[in-house]
Design an enzyme around this catalytic site. Structure first.
Site, short mmCIF file in Angstrom:
data_model
loop_
_atom_site.label_atom_id
_atom_site.label_comp_id
_atom_site.label_asym_id
_atom_site.label_seq_id
_atom_site.Cartn_x
_atom_site.Cartn_y
_atom_site.Cartn_z
N SER A 247 -9.45 1.97 3.35
CA SER A 247 -8.60 2.70 2.44
C SER A 247 -7.65 1.82 1.63
O SER A 247 -7.19 2.24 0.58
CB SER A 247 -7.79 3.73 3.20
OG SER A 247 -6.89 3.11 4.10
N LYS B 97 0.85 -1.20 0.00
CA LYS B 97 0.00 0.00 0.00
C LYS B 97 0.88 1.24 0.00
O LYS B 97 1.94 1.25 0.64
CB LYS B 97 -0.89 -0.03 1.25
CG LYS B 97 -1.85 1.14 1.39
CD LYS B 97 -2.67 0.99 2.67
CE LYS B 97 -3.67 2.11 2.84
NZ LYS B 97 -4.45 1.98 4.09
N SER C 211 -9.42 -0.27 7.58
CA SER C 211 -8.89 -0.07 6.24
C SER C 211 -8.24 -1.30 5.60
O SER C 211 -7.97 -1.29 4.41
CB SER C 211 -7.88 1.08 6.24
OG SER C 211 -8.56 2.31 6.20
#
Lengths: 95, 486
Positions: free
Chosen positions: B162, B87, B186
């Site tokens: 996210s 990420k 997330s």
């Protein structure tokens, strides 16, 4: 609770943000909606409840304080949007 | 008609775990180089999903060759053969790091974070940097400066967030595992939307050195995988004390991957108000009830429990995380790195213009709310109040997790929603209603896929355990996935 444009402008200044007139109204509307939503907490009795500040049970986990250079001067400047050979450059501060 | 991923034209089949990969590597039927080529091909063919912001083909292939040599020499580490995506919140020396924000335009990390370094030391292969919500703030990946990642089950729908790109990458077979971050769900929420496993360890279990800070009393790194074994192995590699992060726990790290044998009988609680919540999609409710029946049938004790704070969790979460975010994001000033506005005339306008042009709308909203709740006139009424409520939530959660081995609840109130569907911030925040509890309490939680709704969209089941009880949690998650993952 609901807040006004003056408060929003004060917050924006503290947060070093700026908005044009349209965005200012949008942000004010959003902020007030969110504040109305979080106001639910007022209905919960928290008398005598200590604020939870730290989640960990472990305190003051410290390593030996040994001085070392982890970032060189040159690397420190590498990502700067404006720089000279030694310093970050910003607009003139003193007239 | 639900969207189905196209059949991938490649000689390799889809792998579900590192142990499958290792079997083929040992048999000589594939190599790390072939694996990397396979995943690079899948990334290339599925660019429309916008899962990766950057791919590192040359480095990944070079690392593959190095790991193939180590495998041949018998010196390979525990993650040899695992191709991983990161990420865009994790620092990797010499590589771009932007938190999917314009604010970090052009930034390249000077160092490698601890978790990522431990992956490399264990011979993982890193293939690229993945799309996410800007500064990890969002539940749909729509706040990314680079546009939304798309759910492979239906590209008109969000992958969640996210860590949206990270979940899609595992869902659509672009890497075997992803490393995300979880502040209020997330990792777990996008995993549920994408039909994969998302795991948030106990607060402080994995060092955050090299993780871009959002809300420091919540942030935790966590893996997204297709198997519980891989989640356990990744935790085992990444967890543990770190001289660069004083908040990382000093507790010894168990060999999680060797402790996946479940107990015969567990005590399982489910939060009645969560299952009876009117916002819960009936198909998710039904899938969850089916799972509870299966668990009863296996001889586990399954009981409804009361948790009186459900409605207070999202308000508490948003007050505390925005306060912490407004403080953490103060460092982005356009001076030392990242985006700088071209039209600044003095230092103050440099800050204001750089931040206003560099941060997107959701990040600015949260900075404003955080600044509000921390301001002198409102501090006690909002910030301190939320800290008190957090203690009530944590104490009650801990109490339930002493009475029961696990708490089970939905991961999300709905399946993946359409891109652009949620315009109102508060309705977007409510998508986190079931994931923030573990974040507020700091306990470990995992989302496992338990099927699909009638439109073919994945459904996730979430399990929480007491702090540092990851070994038990993972063993139990293995029981659940055995039932549901073909």
């Amino acid at each position: 609770m609901s807040t006004d444009l003056g408060t929003l402008r004060g917050l924006a200044h503290l947060a070093r943000l700026e908005f044009d007139a349209t965005r200012e109204q949008q942000m004010l509307g959003d902020l007030n909606n969110i504040l109305d939503f979080v106001a639910q907490l007022e209905g919960l009795d928290t008398t005598g409840v200590e604020p939870l500040v730290h989640l960990s049970q472990e305190v003051n986990v410290l390593r030996d304080d040994e001085a070392c250079n982890t970032v060189s001067h040159q690397d420190g400047l590498r990502n700067a949007p404006r720089k000279d050979s030694d310093y970050f450059r910003v607009p003139k501060v003193l007239e | 008609m639900p969207y189905r991923a196209p059949n991938l034209q490649n000689s390799l089949k889809r792998f579900h775990s590192l142990s499958e990969v290792r079997n083929e590597l040992a048999a000589g039927t594939t190599s790390c180089r072939q694996l990397v080529e396979y995943y690079l091909g899948n990334i290339e063919r599925q660019q429309h999903l916008n899962a990766f912001l950057e791919v590192w083909p040359d480095e990944a292939l070079a690392q593959a060759d190095a790991v193939d040599a180590k495998l041949a020499a018998g010196t390979a580490g525990p993650l040899a053969g695992m191709v991983i995506g990161l990420k865009d919140v994790l620092a990797y020396a010499g590589h771009s790091l932007q938190s999917s924000s314009r604010m970090l335009d052009g930034f390249k990390s000077l160092f490698t974070g601890t978790a990522v370094q431990r992956l490399l030391d264990a011979d993982a292969i890193l293939i690229g940097r993945q799309n996410c919500d800007e500064f990890a703030m969002g539940g749909s990946n729509e706040s990314s400066f680079f546009g939304p990642a798309r759910n492979a089950a239906d590209p008109e729908r969000v992958p969640g967030g996210s860590s949206g790109g990270s979940a899609v990458a595992v869902q659509a077979d672009m890497c075997l595992a992803s490393i995300g971050s979880d502040t209020g769900g997330s990792v777990r929420q996008p995993a549920a939307f994408c039909g994969v496993i998302g795991f948030k360890p106990t607060y402080s279990r994995i060092s955050r050195y090299g993780l871009v800070a959002f809300a420091s009393s919540f942030d935790q790194i966590g893996p997204i995988t297709r198997s519980v074994q891989d989640a356990a192995l990744l935790l085992e590699v990444m967890a543990g004390p770190d001289g660069m992060d004083s908040t990382a726990s000093q507790r010894e790290v168990p060999a999680y991957s060797q402790q996946l044998t479940p107990a015969a009988h567990y005590r399982i609680g489910y939060i009645a108000d969560a299952i009876d919540n009117e916002g819960l999609n009936p198909e998710i409710k039904s899938a969850l009830e089916t799972q509870l029946d299966i668990l009863r049938g296996q001889g586990h004790v399954v009981e409804a429990v009361d948790f009186p704070y459900l409605d207070f969790m999202i308000p508490t979460y948003y007050i505390l995380t925005t306060a912490e975010a407004s403080s953490n994001l103060g460092r982005f000033d356009g001076v030392k790195y990242g985006y700088r506005a071209a039209d600044a005339t003095d230092l103050e306008s440099l800050y204001k213009k750089s931040r206003s042009q560099g941060f997107g709308a959701e990040v600015q909203r949260r900075i404003l709310l955080g600044t509000f709740v921390l301001s002198a006139n409102y501090y006690d009424a909002y910030y301190t109040k939320a800290q008190r409520v957090r203690r009530l939530i944590k104490d009650k959660t801990d109490e339930l997790l002493r009475q029961f081995d696990f708490l089970v609840l939905p991961t999300t109130p709905t399946t993946a929603f359409k891109i652009g569907e949620k315009q109102d911030p508060v309705s977007m925040y409510l998508a986190d209603i079931f994931t923030v509890q573990a974040s507020l309490a700091g306990v470990p939680a995992i989302s496992v896929p338990i099927g699909e709704d009638s439109a073919g969209l994945p459904i996730g089941l979430q399990v929480m355990a007491g702090a540092f009880r990851e070994a038990d949690l993972l063993a139990f998650a293995g029981v659940l996935t055995e039932e549901v993952v073909a």
